[in-house]
Design an enzyme around this catalytic site. Structure first.
Site, PDB file in Angstrom:
ATOM      1  N   GLU A 174       0.847  -1.196   0.000  1.00 24.62           N
ATOM      2  CA  GLU A 174       0.000   0.000   0.000  1.00 24.62           C
ATOM      3  C   GLU A 174       0.884   1.248   0.000  1.00 24.62           C
ATOM      4  O   GLU A 174       1.826   1.346   0.789  1.00 24.62           O
ATOM      5  CB  GLU A 174      -0.906   0.022   1.233  1.00 24.62           C
ATOM      6  CG  GLU A 174      -1.966   1.097   1.131  1.00 24.62           C
ATOM      7  CD  GLU A 174      -2.933   1.105   2.325  1.00 24.62           C
ATOM      8  OE1 GLU A 174      -4.093   1.506   2.145  1.00 24.62           O
ATOM      9  OE2 GLU A 174      -2.525   0.713   3.426  1.00 24.62           O
ATOM     10  N   HIS A 234      -6.612  -1.309  15.309  1.00 20.73           N
ATOM     11  CA  HIS A 234      -6.685  -0.560  14.048  1.00 20.73           C
ATOM     12  C   HIS A 234      -6.594  -1.510  12.852  1.00 20.73           C
ATOM     13  O   HIS A 234      -7.457  -1.505  11.964  1.00 20.73           O
ATOM     14  CB  HIS A 234      -5.546   0.462  14.000  1.00 20.73           C
ATOM     15  CG  HIS A 234      -5.565   1.339  12.790  1.00 20.73           C
ATOM     16  ND1 HIS A 234      -6.015   2.640  12.812  1.00 20.73           N
ATOM     17  CD2 HIS A 234      -5.186   1.118  11.502  1.00 20.73           C
ATOM     18  CE1 HIS A 234      -5.914   3.171  11.625  1.00 20.73           C
ATOM     19  NE2 HIS A 234      -5.405   2.262  10.798  1.00 20.73           N
ATOM     20  N   GLU A 235      -5.548  -2.341  12.819  1.00 17.90           N
ATOM     21  CA  GLU A 235      -5.323  -3.193  11.656  1.00 17.90           C
ATOM     22  C   GLU A 235      -6.400  -4.273  11.532  1.00 17.90           C
ATOM     23  O   GLU A 235      -6.782  -4.639  10.412  1.00 17.90           O
ATOM     24  CB  GLU A 235      -3.942  -3.841  11.739  1.00 17.90           C
ATOM     25  CG  GLU A 235      -2.782  -2.858  11.806  1.00 17.90           C
ATOM     26  CD  GLU A 235      -2.786  -1.819  10.706  1.00 17.90           C
ATOM     27  OE1 GLU A 235      -3.284  -2.113   9.588  1.00 17.90           O
ATOM     28  OE2 GLU A 235      -2.310  -0.698  10.941  1.00 17.90           O
TER      29      GLU A 235
END
Length: 884
Positions: free
Chosen positions: A164, A335-336
Site C-alpha cells: 500500500e 486498528h489493523e
C-alpha cells in the site's frame, strides 16, 4: 495501515510513545465508474503467482498467469509494473484454448506500466495472460524488501512485502488499483529451513530435494492487489483460537514469548469485531507478522489475514517495554484488525476515499481500546486526536477528508492527519449524533451489502441514514467534502424561569487567514449546564438558539464529540473557568485545547491557557497534567533561540509541574493506575526538556548506577531515562551509548539505541549522528529516522547535511515518503530562511501536484514566526503578572 505519526524523539522523551469466499458481483461496472490510471476495458479476475526469491542476490524470479476478461476490442493490454524485466509474455484465448503468440513488450518507467501490444485486435472474451519476469528486492518497505537484523547467533535476513498504496506492481505485473479486485493463488520456492507466509494457509508443500521447498498457498478471497502479502525468514509462530479462527503471531525465531500480549489482544479484538460488524471474519487464519526495523511512513499494514507490524508495535520486550508500549500494541492491533472488514472485505473504490479505510479504522481502534480496556481511560485521547486534526485543518494547506487523487504520489500523501484524525473525529461526532445502536446497524448493513466489493463514502452515509432516520448525509458532506473547522460563537441571555438561552452563531476557525470568508456547515451541538447537568442539543446551520435548563454557566460541546471550535464571550469564559474543576476530565481537556488554539489565533488572550493551567488541582486526572506538560513543552520550543525569555518561561513551567511530579515520584506505587504510570514518564521527559537540573542529574545518576544496581533503571523508565541522558550527553556519554548499540543483539533494543544517538542537543554530537546515519551501521531502515531526529533539535544542520548527501539518503527513504521526508527535516525550524530552502527544494524536486507536504511545513514555520512575534509578548506579560 497505521501511520507512524510520532517522531522518534517524541517517543524517546515520552518514554513509551516510542462467511464464504464465494464469488461477488462482477467488478466490471465498478471499474468503469472508478478512477483509473490504466486503459479501461480489461478486467482481471484471478492471479496464479509463482515466486522464487534470491535473498542474497536481492532479486527474484516471477511467473504469473492472469485470468482476465477483455470487455471491448483492443490491440494491447497494459499492466502496472516497476523494475521488472520480462523474458516471456503470452496470451491464450479461453474460448478456444488458442495461444495468440508473443506480443511486443514496452515499458514506461515514469507511468509505472508495461504494455503488451498484439499484431491484431483482441475480441471481447476471457483470456489468460502469462508473464515470466524478474524483479528486485529492495532495502526499504516498498514491494518485496529485505530486512537485515542482529541476533544472538549473528546477522539474519528476512523478506517481507509492503504494497500500500501502489507497490504490488514491484512484485507482480498487475492491475494495481483498489477497484480491480481479484483472487490470488501464490506458490513460492524457498529454502526448506525457512518459513514462508501468505494471506492464506499453506495448501501443500513439496520437498524439491535440493534444500528447497515449493509451498503452495490456498486461494485468497477477492481482494485488491495492495493487500497481497508474502514473507520469508527464520521464524517461529505462536497461535491461539478465537471464534473458530486460528490467530498467529510470527516472530524472529525464539521471540514468540514476547508475543503473548499481542496474541491475547488479537483474540479479544476478533471476538469483539465479529459481533460488532455482524459478519464473521471470513478467512481461515489471521496472522500478525513481527518485523525488525522501521519506516518513515507507517508502523503496521492490514494485509488480509497477514498483518505486517514492526516489532515496536507488536512485541513486549521485557528489557524495555512499558505500559505505553502495551497500549500501543493493543491499539495498533485494533486498528489493523478493523481493516479486515473496513478496507479488506469492503474497500474504497479509489484513493479519494482512503479515509473510509483509515478514518474508520482509527475510530474503531479508539472505541475498541476504550471498551476492552476501560482502566486505561483512553477515551480522553479523543480530544488529543481532534486537536491534532484541527491544528492541521486550520491552515490554508488543508484539504477535504474526501480528496481528489490523480497520481501515485498524491495517493501516498493522502495518508495524513486529515485522513486519519479528522476522519476519526467526524465519525465520532456522527455516531454520537445518531446514537451508537443506529450507527452500528448502518455499519452492519453497509458491510453486508458491499462485501468483497468497492465503495465510495456515500454508500456508508446512505446506509447509516437509512438505519438512523436522521439527515446524516448532509452533515457528513459538510465535514468531509469541504475543508476547515466551524467556529461557534456563544452568547447567553440572562436566566429566565430556570432556563438559559444560548445564541449560537457559526463562522470558521483558521490560524492563518483571519479575513477568510467562512464556509458553512450543519454542526451538531451539545450544550450542558455545569450546575444542573442538563443537556440540550441542536444542529447549527448559520445561527440557532438553544435553551438549557439551569442558571449557571453552560459548556458548549459537552462530551467533546463535536468537530468545531467554541468561542465564548469573556464573561462567559470567566464563569466557566471558575467552575473548571467541576468539569469532567474530557471537558477539561477540551476547554484547554480550545483556549490554546483560540489564544494562538488571536481570538482571545494568548495567556488564557495559562489561566486554566493555574486552575488545575495537583490531584487532577493524570491526563490533564500530561496535557499541561505537553503544552508547556510546546511553549518552550516557541522560545527557542531567545535564551533569556525561554529561561524565564521554563522556570515558571518547572515550578508548576514539579509538585505534581513530586506526588507521583520516580518509583511506581502499588495500585497506581496506568495513566499515572504513563504520566511519570511524560513528566520526566518534559521536566528534563525544560532544563530541570534535578531530573537530569537523577537520570544520569541512575544510568551510572545501573552497572551495579539493575533496579536503578526500572524497565518502565528505561527508555525515558536513557533518552534524558542521551539528549544531554557529552562526548564520553555518547560513546558509551554507541558502544551499547553496537554490542546489542536484540533488534528492537538496538534500533532504539541508534535513535537515541540522534537526539543529542550538543552540536558536535548531532554532526556525528548525521555522519553515522549514512553508513551501513545503524541498519537501512533506521538511518532516515536518525536524520529526522537530528532535525528536531538542529533543523538547519540536518537540512544542510541532507542536501549535501541526497544521493545516499534517497536510498534510505521509502519511495512513498520522498516528497514528505525532506521538507520534514526542516519542519521544526524557526529560521525564516528555511522557508526559502524548502521552497527551492520543492521547485526542483517535487512535482507541482505533490507539494502539499512541503507547503504545509512552510505554513507551519510561518505560523510559528507569527506566534513568536504576536503571541509570546502576551505570555511574557502574564508571567510578569503572575510571578513567572
Amino acid at each position: 495501515m497505521r501511520r507512524y505519526l510520532v517522531s522518534a524523539i517524541a517517543l524517546a522523551l515520552a518514554g513509551a510513545s516510542m462467511t464464504s469466499l464465494a464469488a461477488t458481483p462482477a467488478v466490471a461496472a465498478k471499474v468503469e465508474l472508478a478512477t483509473t490510471q490504466l486503459p479501461r476495458g480489461v478486467v482481471p479476475s484471478h492471479y496464479d503467482v509463482s515466486i522464487t526469491p534470491h535473498a542474497a542476490a536481492m532479486n527474484f524470479d516471477g511467473k504469473v498467469t492472469v485470468s482476465l476478461e477483455v470487455m471491448k476490442p483492443t490491440t494491447s493490454i497494459t499492466v502496472n509494473a516497476i523494475d521488472m524485466a520480462f523474458s516471456k509474455v503470452s496470451l491464450t484465448s479461453l474460448k478456444n484454448r488458442m495461444a495468440l503468440g508473443e506480443p511486443k513488450v514496452s515499458i514506461d518507467a515514469e507511468a509505472q506500466t508495461a504494455t503488451f501490444t498484439f499484431d491484431h485486435s483482441l475480441p471481447p472474451g476471457p483470456y489468460q495472460l502469462a508473464m515470466t519476469y524478474t524483479g528486485k528486492i529492495g532495502t526499504q518497505a516498498n514491494g518485496l524488501f529485505a530486512m537485515d537484523y542482529d541476533t544472538a547467533t549473528g546477522k539474519k535476513r528476512a523478506l517481507y512485502t509492503q504494497f500500500e498504496n501502489s507497490d504490488a506492481r514491484r512484485f507482480i505485473p498487475s492491475w494495481d488499483e483498489p477497484a480491480y479486485k481479484a483472487t490470488f493463488t501464490l506458490d513460492v520456492t524457498v529454502p526448506s529451513d525457512e518459513m514462508a507466509v501468505n494471506n492464506m494457509p499453506a495448501a501443500s508443500k513439496k520437498d524439491l530435494g535440493n534444500g528447497m521447498t515449493k509451498v503452495t498457498f490456498q486461494q485468497s478471497p477477492k481482494m485488491s492487489t495492495y493487500l497481497l502479502f508474502f514473507s520469508l525468514g527464520d521464524f517461529d509462530r505462536a497461535t491461539t483460537m478465537s471464534d473458530g479462527t486460528e490467530i498467529g503471531v510470527i516472530t524472529q525465531k525464539g521471540k514468540t514469548g514476547q508475543a503473548k500480549f499481542a496474541l491475547d489482544s488479537a483474540k479479544a479484538i476478533l471476538h469483539e469485531y465479529n459481533d460488532y460488524f455482524g459478519v464473521p471474519y471470513p478467512l481461515p487464519k489471521l496472522d500478525n507478522i513481527a518485523s525488525p526495523g522501521s519506516s518513515q511512513f507507517f508502523s503496521a499494514m492490514e494485509n488480509w489475514g497477514a498483518i505486517y507490524t514492526f516489532e515496536y508495535s507488536l512485541l513486549m520486550d521485557p528489557a524495555i517495554s512499558t505500559e505505553s508500549d502495551k497500549q500501543r500494541i493493543f491499539s495498533t492491533a485494533a486498528h489493523e484488525m478493523a481493516h479486515q472488514w473496513f478496507g479488506d472485505l469492503v474497500t474504497m473504490r479509489w484513493w479519494d476515499d482512503l479515509w473510509l479505510n483509515e478514518g474508520f479504522a482509527s475510530w474503531m481502534e479508539a472505541r475498541t481500546t476504550d471498551k476492552l480496556h476501560p482502566e486505561w481511560h483512553t477515551s480522553l485521547d479523543d480530544v488529543g486526536t481532534r486537536e491534532g486534526a484541527m491544528s492541521r485543518d486550520a491552515v490554508a494547506t488543508t484539504h477535504p477528508v474526501v480528496q481528489h487523487v490523480d497520481t501515485v504520489e498524491q495517493a501516498s500523501q493522502a495518508f495524513d492527519t486529515i485522513t486519519y484524525a479528522k476522519g476519526q473525529s467526524v465519525i465520532n461526532m456522527l455516531e454520537v449524533y445518531v446514537g451508537p445502536d443506529k450507527w452500528r446497524e448502518g455499519v452492519r448493513n453497509y458491510i453486508k451489502a458491499h462485501a468483497y466489493g468497492n465503495t465510495v463514502s456515500d454508500d456508508l452515509w446512505k446506509s447509516v441514514q437509512a438505519a438512523a432516520g436522521k439527515p446524516v448525509t448532509q452533515i457528513a458532506h459538510d465535514f468531509t467534502l469541504q475543508p476547515g473547522i466551524p467556529l461557534i460563537r456563544v452568547a447567553s441571555s440572562a436566566c429566565s424561569n430556570g432556563k438559559t438561552t444560548l445564541t449560537l452563531t457559526q463562522g470558521e476557525f483558521t490560524k492563518d487567514r483571519p479575513n477568510k470568508t467562512p464556509l458553512r456547515w450543519h454542526v451538531p451541538v451539545i450544550a450542558k449546564s455545569i450546575d444542573s447537568g442538563a443537556e440540550a442539543r441542536t444542529v447549527v446551520d448559520g445561527k440557532a438558539n438553544l435553551v438549557v435548563s439551569g442558571c449557571g454557566p453552560v459548556l458548549v460541546n459537552a462530551g467533546q464529540s463535536g468537530y468545531y471550535r467554541t468561542l465564548y464571550t469573556p464573561a462567559e469564559f470567566a464563569a466557566i473557568k471558575g467552575e473548571f474543576n467541576k468539569l469532567a476530565p474530557i471537558d477539561q481537556l477540551g476547554l484547554m485545547g480550545e483556549s490554546w488554539a483560540l489564544g494562538m489565533a488571536g481570538l482571545q488572550p494568548a495567556s488564557t491557557y495559562l489561566d486554566l493551567a493555574q486552575q488545575a488541582q495537583a490531584d487532577a486526572d493524570p491526563q490533564i497534567w500530561a496535557e499541561i506538560a505537553g503544552t508547556f513543552s510546546g511553549l518552550h520550543a516557541y522560545y527557542h533561540g531567545d535564551q533569556a525569555r525561554q529561561d524565564r518561561f521554563d522556570a515558571f513551567a518547572i515550578k508548576r509541574l514539579k509538585p505534581v511530579f513530586a506526588r507521583i515520584g520516580w518509583e511506581a506505587k502499588p495500585g497506581e493506575g496506568d495513566p499515572t504510570t504513563i504520566l511519570r514518564t511524560e513528566m520526566i521527559g518534559v521536566l528534563a526538556d525544560l532544563g530541570d537540573t534535578d531530573v537530569i542529574k537523577e537520570a544520569q545518576r541512575r544510568v551510572a548506577a545501573a552497572a551495579t544496581d539493575p533496579a536503578a533503571v526500572p524497565t518502565a523508565l528505561r527508555r525515558t531515562i536513557y533518552a534524558v541522558v542521551a539528549r544531554n550527553a557529552d562526548a564520553a556519554t555518547w560513546d558509551k551509548l554507541h558502544a551499547m548499540a553496537t554490542a546489542e543483539t536484540s533488534a528492537l533494543v538496538k534500533d532504539g539505541l541508534y535513535q537515541l544517538l540522534a537526539i543529542a542537543k550538543d552540536d558536535a554530537l548531532a554532526q556525528r549522528a548525521l555522519a553515522m546515519a549514512i553508513t551501513d551501521e545503524p541498519g537501512a531502515t533506521n538511518s532516515a529516522g536518525m536524520i529526522r531526529s537530528v532535525g528536531y533539535e538542529h533543523p538547519e544542520m540536518a537540512w544542510t547535511f541532507a542536501m549535501a548527501h541526497r544521493a545516499e539518503i534517497d536510498k534510505l527513504v521509502d519511495s512513498t515518503s520522498s516528497s514528505r521526508y525532506y521538507p520534514g527535516i526542516g519542519a521544526s525550524s524557526n529560521d525564516p530562511a528555511m522557508i526559502d530552502k524548502i521552497q527551492a527544494y520543492a521547485d526542483a524536486h517535487i512535482a507541482k501536484s505533490s507539494r502539499r507536504a512541503a507547503d504545509t511545513v512552510i505554513a507551519g514555520i510561518k505560523y510559528r514566526q507569527m506566534v513568536r512575534k504576536e503571541r509570546l509578548p502576551a505570555i511574557d506579560a502574564w508571567l510578569a503578572s503572575n510571578g513567572g
